[in-house]
Structure formats: structure tokens, C-alpha cells
Write a protein that holds these residues in place. Structure first.
Motif, short mmCIF file in Angstrom:
data_model
loop_
_atom_site.label_atom_id
_atom_site.label_comp_id
_atom_site.label_asym_id
_atom_site.label_seq_id
_atom_site.Cartn_x
_atom_site.Cartn_y
_atom_site.Cartn_z
N MET A 124 55.06 26.17 42.11
CA MET A 124 53.76 26.62 41.65
C MET A 124 52.74 26.44 42.78
N SER A 125 51.79 27.33 42.78
CA SER A 125 50.72 27.30 43.77
C SER A 125 49.38 27.45 43.04
N VAL A 126 48.39 26.69 43.46
CA VAL A 126 47.04 26.82 42.92
C VAL A 126 46.12 27.11 44.09
N GLN A 127 45.40 28.20 43.99
CA GLN A 127 44.45 28.60 45.03
C GLN A 127 43.07 28.72 44.42
N THR A 128 42.07 28.26 45.14
CA THR A 128 40.70 28.35 44.64
C THR A 128 39.83 29.03 45.68
N PHE A 129 38.84 29.74 45.17
CA PHE A 129 37.92 30.47 46.04
C PHE A 129 36.64 30.76 45.27
N THR A 130 35.63 31.22 45.99
CA THR A 130 34.35 31.53 45.38
C THR A 130 34.13 33.03 45.37
N VAL A 131 33.66 33.54 44.24
CA VAL A 131 33.40 34.96 44.06
C VAL A 131 31.91 35.15 43.82
N SER A 132 31.30 36.08 44.53
CA SER A 132 29.87 36.32 44.36
C SER A 132 29.62 37.43 43.36
N GLY A 133 28.46 37.33 42.68
CA GLY A 133 28.00 38.41 41.81
C GLY A 133 28.30 38.26 40.34
N MET A 134 29.10 37.26 39.96
CA MET A 134 29.41 37.09 38.53
C MET A 134 28.23 36.43 37.83
N THR A 135 27.85 36.98 36.68
CA THR A 135 26.69 36.44 35.96
C THR A 135 26.94 36.18 34.48
N CYS A 136 28.11 36.60 33.97
CA CYS A 136 28.32 36.48 32.52
C CYS A 136 29.81 36.43 32.18
N GLY A 137 30.07 36.29 30.90
CA GLY A 137 31.44 36.26 30.41
C GLY A 137 32.21 37.54 30.69
N HIS A 138 31.51 38.67 30.62
CA HIS A 138 32.17 39.95 30.92
C HIS A 138 32.65 39.96 32.37
N CYS A 139 31.84 39.44 33.28
CA CYS A 139 32.23 39.35 34.69
C CYS A 139 33.50 38.51 34.83
N ALA A 140 33.52 37.36 34.17
CA ALA A 140 34.68 36.48 34.23
C ALA A 140 35.92 37.16 33.68
N ARG A 141 35.78 37.89 32.57
CA ARG A 141 36.93 38.60 31.99
C ARG A 141 37.45 39.67 32.95
N SER A 142 36.55 40.39 33.61
CA SER A 142 36.98 41.44 34.55
C SER A 142 37.77 40.84 35.70
N VAL A 143 37.27 39.74 36.25
CA VAL A 143 37.96 39.07 37.36
C VAL A 143 39.31 38.53 36.88
N THR A 144 39.32 37.91 35.71
CA THR A 144 40.56 37.36 35.16
C THR A 144 41.60 38.45 34.94
N GLU A 145 41.19 39.57 34.37
CA GLU A 145 42.12 40.68 34.11
C GLU A 145 42.73 41.21 35.40
N GLU A 146 41.91 41.43 36.41
CA GLU A 146 42.42 41.98 37.67
C GLU A 146 43.36 41.01 38.37
N LEU A 147 42.99 39.72 38.42
CA LEU A 147 43.85 38.73 39.06
C LEU A 147 45.15 38.55 38.29
N SER A 148 45.10 38.64 36.98
CA SER A 148 46.30 38.47 36.15
C SER A 148 47.31 39.57 36.36
N GLU A 149 46.89 40.70 36.90
CA GLU A 149 47.82 41.81 37.16
C GLU A 149 48.64 41.61 38.43
N ILE A 150 48.27 40.63 39.26
CA ILE A 150 49.05 40.34 40.47
C ILE A 150 50.36 39.69 40.03
N PRO A 151 51.50 40.21 40.48
CA PRO A 151 52.78 39.62 40.09
C PRO A 151 52.85 38.13 40.43
N GLY A 152 53.32 37.34 39.46
CA GLY A 152 53.49 35.91 39.68
C GLY A 152 52.34 35.05 39.20
#
Length: 73
Positions: free
Chosen positions: A1-29
Motif C-alpha cells: 500500500m502507498s499513501v500520497q498526500t498533496f495540496t490542491v488549490s481552488g476547492m471551496t466546498c463539498g462539491h469540489c471535494a466530491r469532484s476531486v475524489t471521483e476523478e482520483l478514484s478512477e485511477i487504477p489501484g
């Protein structure tokens, strides 16, 4: 298992977080994504280390940008 952390600019609400989560979740693995809107911190757990290109592309697809990498890659 690998855990990576980073900072994303421009997120202001729950919708932003869901969009980022959905896109990252599509990466295999990817098995888990945690987003803290207030700080912009994103933590991704995956079966193997993800490339910066894959993460950057997923974040860009969601309409945001990675501004800092907390964990190496």
C-alpha cells in the motif's frame, strides 16, 4: 500500500471535494481518497505509488491544480 498526500488549490466546498475524489478514484489501484477542503490537503491510498502525471491529470480533469506535494513521488 502507498499513501500520497498533496495540496490542491481552488476547492471551496463539498462539491469540489466530491469532484476531486471521483476523478482520483478512477485511477487504477486507488483504494481511498480523503479530502480536507479547508486546507486543500488530499490523501490518496493506493495499491502502488501513483505517478505525479496520473494525479495531476485527474486533478486537472476535476478542474483544479496540484500546488504542493507533501509526500515524495
Amino acid at each position: 500500500m502507498s499513501v500520497q498526500t498533496f495540496t490542491v488549490s481552488g476547492m471551496t466546498c463539498g462539491h469540489c471535494a466530491r469532484s476531486v475524489t471521483e476523478e482520483l478514484s478512477e485511477i487504477p489501484g486507488v483504494t481511498d481518497v480523503q479530502v480536507t477542503v479547508e486546507t486543500g490537503q488530499v490523501s490518496v491510498t493506493s495499491e502502488q505509488e501513483l505517478t505525479r502525471d496520473a494525479v495531476t491529470a485527474a486533478i486537472a480533469e476535476a478542474g483544479y491544480a496540484v500546488t504542493a506535494w507533501t509526500s515524495p513521488n
